[in-house]
Design a protein around this motif. Structure first.
Motif, PDB file in Angstrom:
ATOM      1  N   VAL A 261       0.861  -1.179   0.000  1.00  0.00           N
ATOM      2  CA  VAL A 261       0.000   0.000   0.000  1.00  0.00           C
ATOM      3  C   VAL A 261       0.901   1.234   0.000  1.00  0.00           C
ATOM      4  N   PRO A 262       1.088   1.874  -1.152  1.00  0.00           N
ATOM      5  CA  PRO A 262       1.990   3.033  -1.216  1.00  0.00           C
ATOM      6  C   PRO A 262       1.550   4.157  -0.285  1.00  0.00           C
ATOM      7  N   ALA A 263       2.516   4.791   0.351  1.00  0.00           N
ATOM      8  CA  ALA A 263       2.235   5.918   1.244  1.00  0.00           C
ATOM      9  C   ALA A 263       2.265   7.217   0.442  1.00  0.00           C
ATOM     10  N   PRO A 264       1.495   8.214   0.873  1.00  0.00           N
ATOM     11  CA  PRO A 264       1.555   9.507   0.183  1.00  0.00           C
ATOM     12  C   PRO A 264       2.917  10.157   0.378  1.00  0.00           C
ATOM     13  N   VAL A 265       3.293  11.012  -0.553  1.00  0.00           N
ATOM     14  CA  VAL A 265       4.578  11.718  -0.481  1.00  0.00           C
ATOM     15  C   VAL A 265       4.284  13.216  -0.445  1.00  0.00           C
ATOM     16  N   PRO A 266       4.133  13.792   0.746  1.00  0.00           N
ATOM     17  CA  PRO A 266       3.816  15.215   0.836  1.00  0.00           C
ATOM     18  C   PRO A 266       4.870  16.104   0.166  1.00  0.00           C
ATOM     19  N   ARG A 267       6.129  15.733   0.307  1.00  0.00           N
ATOM     20  CA  ARG A 267       7.191  16.454  -0.395  1.00  0.00           C
ATOM     21  C   ARG A 267       8.327  15.462  -0.688  1.00  0.00           C
ATOM     22  N   PRO A 268       8.673  15.256  -1.956  1.00  0.00           N
ATOM     23  CA  PRO A 268       9.736  14.300  -2.297  1.00  0.00           C
ATOM     24  C   PRO A 268      11.119  14.836  -1.948  1.00  0.00           C
ATOM     25  N   LEU A 269      12.125  13.966  -2.095  1.00  0.00           N
ATOM     26  CA  LEU A 269      13.518  14.333  -1.871  1.00  0.00           C
ATOM     27  C   LEU A 269      14.244  14.402  -3.213  1.00  0.00           C
ATOM     28  N   ALA A 270      15.215  15.297  -3.297  1.00  0.00           N
ATOM     29  CA  ALA A 270      16.068  15.390  -4.489  1.00  0.00           C
ATOM     30  C   ALA A 270      17.504  15.584  -4.042  1.00  0.00           C
ATOM     31  N   VAL A 271      18.409  14.810  -4.623  1.00  0.00           N
ATOM     32  CA  VAL A 271      19.838  14.936  -4.368  1.00  0.00           C
ATOM     33  C   VAL A 271      20.472  15.426  -5.664  1.00  0.00           C
ATOM     34  N   LEU A 272      20.970  16.657  -5.646  1.00  0.00           N
ATOM     35  CA  LEU A 272      21.481  17.309  -6.855  1.00  0.00           C
ATOM     36  C   LEU A 272      22.986  17.522  -6.749  1.00  0.00           C
ATOM     37  N   SER A 273      23.651  17.513  -7.900  1.00  0.00           N
ATOM     38  CA  SER A 273      25.092  17.748  -7.935  1.00  0.00           C
ATOM     39  C   SER A 273      25.439  18.469  -9.223  1.00  0.00           C
ATOM     40  N   GLY A 274      26.287  19.485  -9.124  1.00  0.00           N
ATOM     41  CA  GLY A 274      26.716  20.218 -10.301  1.00  0.00           C
ATOM     42  C   GLY A 274      27.161  21.619  -9.928  1.00  0.00           C
ATOM     43  N   GLU A 275      27.605  22.373 -10.920  1.00  0.00           N
ATOM     44  CA  GLU A 275      27.968  23.762 -10.671  1.00  0.00           C
ATOM     45  C   GLU A 275      26.702  24.594 -10.499  1.00  0.00           C
ATOM     46  N   LEU A 276      26.824  25.645  -9.704  1.00  0.00           N
ATOM     47  CA  LEU A 276      25.647  26.406  -9.319  1.00  0.00           C
ATOM     48  C   LEU A 276      24.848  26.915 -10.516  1.00  0.00           C
ATOM     49  N   ASP A 277      25.510  27.562 -11.470  1.00  0.00           N
ATOM     50  CA  ASP A 277      24.798  28.113 -12.628  1.00  0.00           C
ATOM     51  C   ASP A 277      24.122  27.015 -13.449  1.00  0.00           C
ATOM     52  N   GLU A 278      24.772  25.856 -13.547  1.00  0.00           N
ATOM     53  CA  GLU A 278      24.169  24.740 -14.278  1.00  0.00           C
ATOM     54  C   GLU A 278      22.876  24.300 -13.614  1.00  0.00           C
ATOM     55  N   LEU A 279      22.897  24.172 -12.296  1.00  0.00           N
ATOM     56  CA  LEU A 279      21.712  23.730 -11.564  1.00  0.00           C
ATOM     57  C   LEU A 279      20.576  24.736 -11.698  1.00  0.00           C
ATOM     58  N   ASN A 281      19.885  26.622 -14.117  1.00  0.00           N
ATOM     59  CA  ASN A 281      19.372  26.788 -15.484  1.00  0.00           C
ATOM     60  C   ASN A 281      19.029  25.475 -16.181  1.00  0.00           C
ATOM     61  N   ASP A 282      19.201  24.359 -15.519  1.00  0.00           N
ATOM     62  CA  ASP A 282      18.946  23.062 -16.145  1.00  0.00           C
ATOM     63  C   ASP A 282      17.441  22.781 -16.168  1.00  0.00           C
ATOM     64  N   PRO A 283      16.812  22.731 -17.346  1.00  0.00           N
ATOM     65  CA  PRO A 283      15.356  22.517 -17.411  1.00  0.00           C
ATOM     66  C   PRO A 283      14.932  21.132 -16.947  1.00  0.00           C
ATOM     67  N   ARG A 284      15.871  20.188 -16.911  1.00  0.00           N
ATOM     68  CA  ARG A 284      15.525  18.827 -16.491  1.00  0.00           C
ATOM     69  C   ARG A 284      15.278  18.722 -14.991  1.00  0.00           C
ATOM     70  N   GLY A 286      13.244  20.539 -13.151  1.00  0.00           N
ATOM     71  CA  GLY A 286      11.994  21.166 -12.728  1.00  0.00           C
ATOM     72  C   GLY A 286      11.306  20.429 -11.599  1.00  0.00           C
ATOM     73  N   GLY A 287      11.403  19.095 -11.594  1.00  0.00           N
ATOM     74  CA  GLY A 287      10.752  18.310 -10.545  1.00  0.00           C
ATOM     75  C   GLY A 287      11.314  18.563  -9.164  1.00  0.00           C
ATOM     76  N   ALA A 288      12.559  19.042  -9.101  1.00  0.00           N
ATOM     77  CA  ALA A 288      13.189  19.293  -7.796  1.00  0.00           C
ATOM     78  C   ALA A 288      12.745  20.606  -7.175  1.00  0.00           C
ATOM     79  N   GLU A 289      11.997  21.392  -7.916  1.00  0.00           N
ATOM     80  CA  GLU A 289      11.619  22.719  -7.410  1.00  0.00           C
ATOM     81  C   GLU A 289      10.646  22.645  -6.246  1.00  0.00           C
ATOM     82  N   ARG A 290       9.940  21.517  -6.095  1.00  0.00           N
ATOM     83  CA  ARG A 290       9.039  21.354  -4.949  1.00  0.00           C
ATOM     84  C   ARG A 290       9.557  20.316  -3.946  1.00  0.00           C
ATOM     85  N   SER A 291      10.809  19.895  -4.125  1.00  0.00           N
ATOM     86  CA  SER A 291      11.386  18.847  -3.283  1.00  0.00           C
ATOM     87  C   SER A 291      12.254  19.425  -2.187  1.00  0.00           C
TER      88      SER A 291
END
Length: 392
Positions: A261-279, A281-284, A286-291
């Motif tokens: 029985v899957p549990a709800p995910v009120p806010r997901p987690l995102a682990v990001l790595s890269g240079e600041l400007d790349e992060l 401006n990277d359109p890929r 977008g899903g991390a914007e609410r994480s």
């Protein structure tokens, strides 16, 4: 008999200093709806109901409300204490609460006192084994002072009681334990004793289903020995977890069918790595914007105001680490890590690290700058006095 197996609610826990009570309430709303829609007979919570021995008033209220709604939805509730709970406090009023279908198993004396649930095939005996601290209970159980020793003794008491019941009585055992084969997460508290932290699954032989708590990742030790895991992620190491409960039908002759029985995910987690400007401006991404975000910056030079800039796109960033590309931070000397940084940047970097990645506010930065300037002036005056004394 239909049972919902869950554990490790850790009510009242925070995530990198962000309170999680609102998100935990979302899970409990979901759980009550599952009980109602799936016609659950019993909810089993295998320990760590609270995150600490002295939970806040709001946390206690949340549990009180959830217990009432679970019972109103038609299920009995079996709660065991974990290594985060205070067994005495969680177990208060247990005998009275049983009259309303809430069964607290927090004492050694209740190990072999099952909750009995009847269906068309007879009775199911549900045994609750709380977290057993070896130093406190080994003498009472007559066992070795190890995690395995006390659990083996507890399971033996369960089998002894089961052997005195009607032939064909089915059984469930809920335990807060670390069983061999389980995968740990960053957010669990170590329960090793004398270097031995796990027990073999064979300890639970003779039981039809074992509902485990303690490890935060949902996992299957065998078809009938499972961890439900925590309903929410409590560390970034759990970013890949799919949180859930187990819906267990205990049928004739103890045959069990298990459904996720899957549990709800009120806010997901995102682990990001890269240079600041790349992060930024990277359109890929977008899903991390609410994480909730853990960000490792790989810029060759630490960017100024990194946290503030990241939060313009990723407002829920909680942790920022500086890991220049091509260099492993742990392999660098202290001097190498500080190379090219001004004294104020060194001070601000230390404060950010001590605060878990939180950016230094302008006011705090000004105070640090004043302190550095005061120290510099004091050092200059001392040097000048030293030169005067030497000339004399």
């Amino acid at each position: 008999m239909r049972m919902l197996h869950t554990s490790d609610w850790h009510l009242g826990r925070s995530f990198h200093r962000v309170g999680m009570l609102e998100h935990q309430a979302v899970f409990l709303d979901h759980l009550v709806e599952v009980v109602r829609s799936q016609r659950v007979d019993v909810v089993v919570v295998a320990g760590d109901v609270y995150d600490r021995a002295l939970p806040s008033v709001d946390t206690v209220r949340l549990l009180n409300d959830a217990v009432e709604r679970i019972v109103d939805a038609g299920a009995q509730l079996v709660l065991t204490s974990g290594n985060h709970d205070s067994a005495d406090r969680l177990g208060f009023g247990g005998r009275v609460l049983e009259r309303g279908g809430v069964h607290l198993r927090t004492r050694v004396e209740d190990l072999a006192r099952p909750v009995l649930v009847a269906d068309d095939h007879g009775e199911v005996a549900i045994y609750g084994v709380p977290y057993l601290e070896p130093a406190l209970v080994a003498d009472r159980l007559g066992s070795a002072r190890t995690h395995q020793g006390v659990l083996a003794a507890a399971a033996e008491r369960v089998r002894d009681d089961l052997g005195e019941r009607a032939p064909g009585t089915r059984s469930v055992l809920a335990a807060h334990a670390f069983v061999v084969g389980g995968e740990i997460s960053e957010s669990e508290r170590d329960i090793s004793v004398g270097g031995v932290s796990s027990v073999p699954a064979a300890v639970f032989a003779g039981v039809d289903y074992v509902a485990l708590g303690h490890l935060h990742g949902p996992q299957r030790i065998s078809d009938t020995i499972r961890y439900s895991g925590s309903p929410l992620a409590y560390s970034f190491g759990e970013a890949g977890h799919h949180k859930r409960s187990w819906l267990v039908d205990v049928g004739e002759h103890g045959r069990c069918s298990v459904e996720s029985v899957p549990a709800p995910v009120p806010r997901p987690l995102a682990v990001l790595s890269g240079e600041l400007d790349e992060l930024l401006n990277d359109p890929r991404l977008g899903g991390a914007e609410r994480s909730w975000c853990h960000v490792s910056l790989t810029d060759p030079v630490r960017p100024r105001a990194a946290m503030e800039r990241l939060r313009t796109r990723f407002p829920h960033t909680l942790v920022v680490a500086f890991e220049p590309r091509g260099e492993r931070p742990e392999s660098l000397t202290y001097a190498q890590r500080l190379r090219g940084r001004s004294p104020i940047e060194v001070c601000c970097g230390f404060v950010e690290h001590a605060r878990g990645g939180d950016a230094v506010a302008d006011g705090d930065r000004a105070l640090l700058a004043d302190a550095l300037e005061g120290g510099r002036r004091a050092q200059d005056e001392a040097d000048l006095e030293g030169r005067r004394t030497g000339a004399a």
